[in-house]
Design a protein around this motif. Structure first.
Motif, PDB file in Angstrom:
ATOM      1  N   VAL A   1       4.226  -0.010   4.063  1.00  0.00           N
ATOM      2  CA  VAL A   1       3.591  -1.271   3.667  1.00  0.00           C
ATOM      3  C   VAL A   1       2.097  -1.239   3.980  1.00  0.00           C
ATOM      4  O   VAL A   1       1.258  -1.642   3.158  1.00  0.00           O
ATOM      5  N   GLN A   2       1.742  -0.749   5.144  1.00  0.00           N
ATOM      6  CA  GLN A   2       0.338  -0.701   5.536  1.00  0.00           C
ATOM      7  C   GLN A   2      -0.464   0.237   4.640  1.00  0.00           C
ATOM      8  O   GLN A   2      -1.547  -0.120   4.157  1.00  0.00           O
ATOM      9  N   LEU A   3       0.062   1.448   4.404  1.00  0.00           N
ATOM     10  CA  LEU A   3      -0.672   2.432   3.618  1.00  0.00           C
ATOM     11  C   LEU A   3      -0.843   1.979   2.168  1.00  0.00           C
ATOM     12  O   LEU A   3      -1.933   2.084   1.597  1.00  0.00           O
ATOM     13  N   LEU A   4       0.220   1.480   1.566  1.00  0.00           N
ATOM     14  CA  LEU A   4       0.140   1.050   0.177  1.00  0.00           C
ATOM     15  C   LEU A   4      -0.763  -0.166   0.012  1.00  0.00           C
ATOM     16  O   LEU A   4      -1.590  -0.218  -0.907  1.00  0.00           O
ATOM     17  N   THR A   5      -0.621  -1.143   0.894  1.00  0.00           N
ATOM     18  CA  THR A   5      -1.466  -2.333   0.804  1.00  0.00           C
ATOM     19  C   THR A   5      -2.931  -1.960   0.988  1.00  0.00           C
ATOM     20  O   THR A   5      -3.804  -2.426   0.233  1.00  0.00           O
ATOM     21  N   ALA A   6      -3.220  -1.104   1.964  1.00  0.00           N
ATOM     22  CA  ALA A   6      -4.597  -0.667   2.202  1.00  0.00           C
ATOM     23  C   ALA A   6      -5.166   0.035   0.978  1.00  0.00           C
ATOM     24  O   ALA A   6      -6.317  -0.206   0.570  1.00  0.00           O
ATOM     25  N   THR A   7      -4.371   0.905   0.355  1.00  0.00           N
ATOM     26  CA  THR A   7      -4.845   1.647  -0.815  1.00  0.00           C
ATOM     27  C   THR A   7      -5.139   0.711  -1.984  1.00  0.00           C
ATOM     28  O   THR A   7      -6.161   0.859  -2.676  1.00  0.00           O
ATOM     29  N   LEU A   8      -4.271  -0.246  -2.220  1.00  0.00           N
ATOM     30  CA  LEU A   8      -4.475  -1.178  -3.330  1.00  0.00           C
ATOM     31  C   LEU A   8      -5.700  -2.058  -3.107  1.00  0.00           C
ATOM     32  O   LEU A   8      -6.418  -2.390  -4.056  1.00  0.00           O
ATOM     33  N   ILE A   9      -5.940  -2.421  -1.861  1.00  0.00           N
ATOM     34  CA  ILE A   9      -7.135  -3.218  -1.536  1.00  0.00           C
ATOM     35  C   ILE A   9      -8.403  -2.382  -1.711  1.00  0.00           C
ATOM     36  O   ILE A   9      -9.384  -2.822  -2.320  1.00  0.00           O
ATOM     37  N   HIS A  10      -8.369  -1.171  -1.181  1.00  0.00           N
ATOM     38  CA  HIS A  10      -9.552  -0.323  -1.097  1.00  0.00           C
ATOM     39  C   HIS A  10      -9.935   0.285  -2.448  1.00  0.00           C
ATOM     40  O   HIS A  10     -11.118   0.382  -2.788  1.00  0.00           O
TER      41      HIS A  10
END
Length: 512
Positions: free
Chosen positions: A454-463
């Motif tokens: 969840v953290q990695l995917l959310t961070a990637t979509l934001i960034h």
């Protein structure tokens, strides 16, 4: 005898048994308060179309510890952090078992899985296998590159969408499923845009809807054979689909046709197959059915819960662009704009961590906990809890409790930052104000993997992307209603236009 006569006779018999049972089991001890039950069906009609909402409303009237009578079954509901802690911490051992239910019987291979297995040596063996081979810190670190590669593949797919809108949840489900499959099976199982991937997601969502149904037959056994809601028929049909999918996977692995076996990789399924001939100290040998049941747990509980949580997070950030910009500034500072986020960055992304916690608070993936059952009678909060009672923890209501949270319905990640109202809140089962993974002995075994994904995917979509809603929809008008089911799905899928915000070479991925 006509069907109508048979139905009337069955109902009369049920009413007689209900009255007799209540007279025989009436207990002088003080039960928790709750709404007055109807004859035979008890409080089942009070649950409404979205039970965690209905139960939260009831708790405002009857208090945070309620007693319901669902058919012939005693049910207690915990709707506050303090009450949940008494059940899941103080009395955790007494509530470590699961009550009988049609989902476990008809979908999960008749209780042969990990999630619904009776508490005991078999359950401990299955949990140990997952904890050691799939979810240990070493195992998670060893397969970190797999998650990062699958997230990079997703990023490329989003870039490839061009000006076409995408259903974000479906793409996220493909990503989380493939990331888990490569660890479990040594290979990917779907491609983006694959019709089978869409069908698989639909199967998982249907499973969660059926598992969330309060099946009358579970609470009034005399009516079980009638299948009045048609739930059992749907469960058996869905089980056949999953069983076919899992049989294919298992047979490919046994014959070496799977990519993971052919390449010599040691994956979880290879380990499980080896355990068929190796007696375990606590639980004995694994059968094919137990292997398939465990794979079913992992493919369902380990994929859609993560993808739906990320979908909720992005929806909230689209509605709150100032928070989205704040998160991007943090990532541009720490990660830069010349590469994608990696798991090693996550610990430094303080505001991202707060966003994830706030998403789990406002949109817990399992709003109403999986049921537990009292092994013995006990006392909680001064009330008598009968042996055999089913326990439900309203995780959704607890995380929106106005006695604990300021502006509980607002998406405010800052509440988890230094200076906020809950800066040190733990979401791993220690602080009962937010328990998206449960707590105690039956806490979600895949919690660590779920958090990382969840953290990695959310961070990637934001960034890596700017986001626009399809058809020029105003973010403030975005539908944020919930669908019915065991997991917290969106009533309407999030349909978006992803716009790359980094240099083109950043989205290039190596072939997997």
């Amino acid at each position: 005898m006509t069907p109508l006569t048979l139905l009337i006779g069955t109902c009369v018999t049920g009413l007689f048994l209900y009255v007799l049972l209540n007279r025989c089991t009436r207990n002088p001890n003080r039960l928790p308060p709750g709404p007055t039950p109807w004859p035979v069906v008890g409080n089942l009609p009070h649950l409404g179309t979205i039970p965690h909402h209905s139960l939260a409303a009831m708790a405002k009237k009857y208090g945070p510890l309620m007693h319901l009578r669902l058919g012939f079954v005693d049910v207690v509901v915990a709707a506050s952090a303090s009450v949940a802690a008494q059940f899941l911490k103080t009395h955790d051992a007494n509530f470590a078992d699961r009550p009988p239910n049609s989902g476990a019987k008809h979908i999960a291979y008749n209780y042969q899985d990990l999630v619904f297995a009776p508490y005991g040596p078999r359950w401990r063996m299955l949990r140990k296998i997952c904890s050691v081979h799939l979810f240990s810190t070493k195992a998670l670190d060893d397969f970190r590159h797999v998650r990062q590669e699958e997230v990079a593949i997703l990023a490329r797919a989003l870039v490839g969408a061009g000006k076409s809108p995408v259903k974000l949840g479906q793409l996220l489900n493909v990503c989380t499923t493939n990331a888990l499959a490569r660890v479990m099976l040594g290979r990917r199982v779907f491609d983006s845009g694959d019709a089978q991937a869409d069908e698989f997601k639909d199967m998982v969502v249907e499973l969660m809807v059926l598992a969330g149904e309060f099946n009358i037959g579970d609470f009034i056994p005399v009516l079980d054979w009638l299948d009045l809601q048609g739930v059992t028929k749907k469960m058996k049909k869905l089980h056949a689909k999953f069983d076919s999918f899992l049989n294919t996977i298992l047979e490919e692995h046994k014959t070496g046709a799977g990519d993971g076996v052919a390449s010599g990789k040691v994956d979880l399924l290879s380990t499980l197959i080896s355990l068929k001939d190796d007696a375990d100290g606590e639980g004995g040998k694994l059968s094919d059915i137990e292997i398939k049941a465990l794979l079913l747990n992992l493919f369902t509980a380990g994929t859609d819960t993560s993808s739906s949580t990320i979908e909720w997070a992005i929806a909230e950030l689209i509605r709150n662009p100032q928070l989205l910009n704040q998160a991007r500034k943090e990532m541009d500072t720490i990660v830069g704009q010349d590469r994608l986020v990696t798991e090693s960055d996550l610990g430094q992304l303080t505001f991202l961590q707060a966003i994830i916690k706030e998403t789990f608070r406002l949109h817990p993936s399992t709003p109403l906990s999986l049921p537990r059952m009292a092994l013995e009678s006990c006392e909680v909060g001064g009330y008598y809890i009968p042996k055999g009672s089913t326990l439900l923890v309203n995780v959704w209501a607890i995380s929106r409790d106005p006695k604990i949270w300021a502006d509980p319905l607002e998406f405010q990640p800052t509440r988890f930052l230094p200076g906020g109202e809950k800066p040190n809140t733990d979401i791993k089962g220690n602080d009962f104000e937010v328990i998206p993974f449960g707590a105690g002995r039956r806490i979600c075994v895949g919690m660590s993997l779920g958090l990382r994904m969840v953290q990695l995917l959310t961070a990637t979509l934001i960034h890596a992307f700017d986001w626009e809603l399809a058809d020029g929809l105003n973010p403030k008008k975005l539908n944020m209603e919930e669908a019915y089911g065991l997991t917290l799905q969106r009533a309407a899928p999030l349909v978006v236009h992803p716009r790359p915000r980094l240099a083109p070479h950043v989205y290039e991925t190596t072939k997997v």
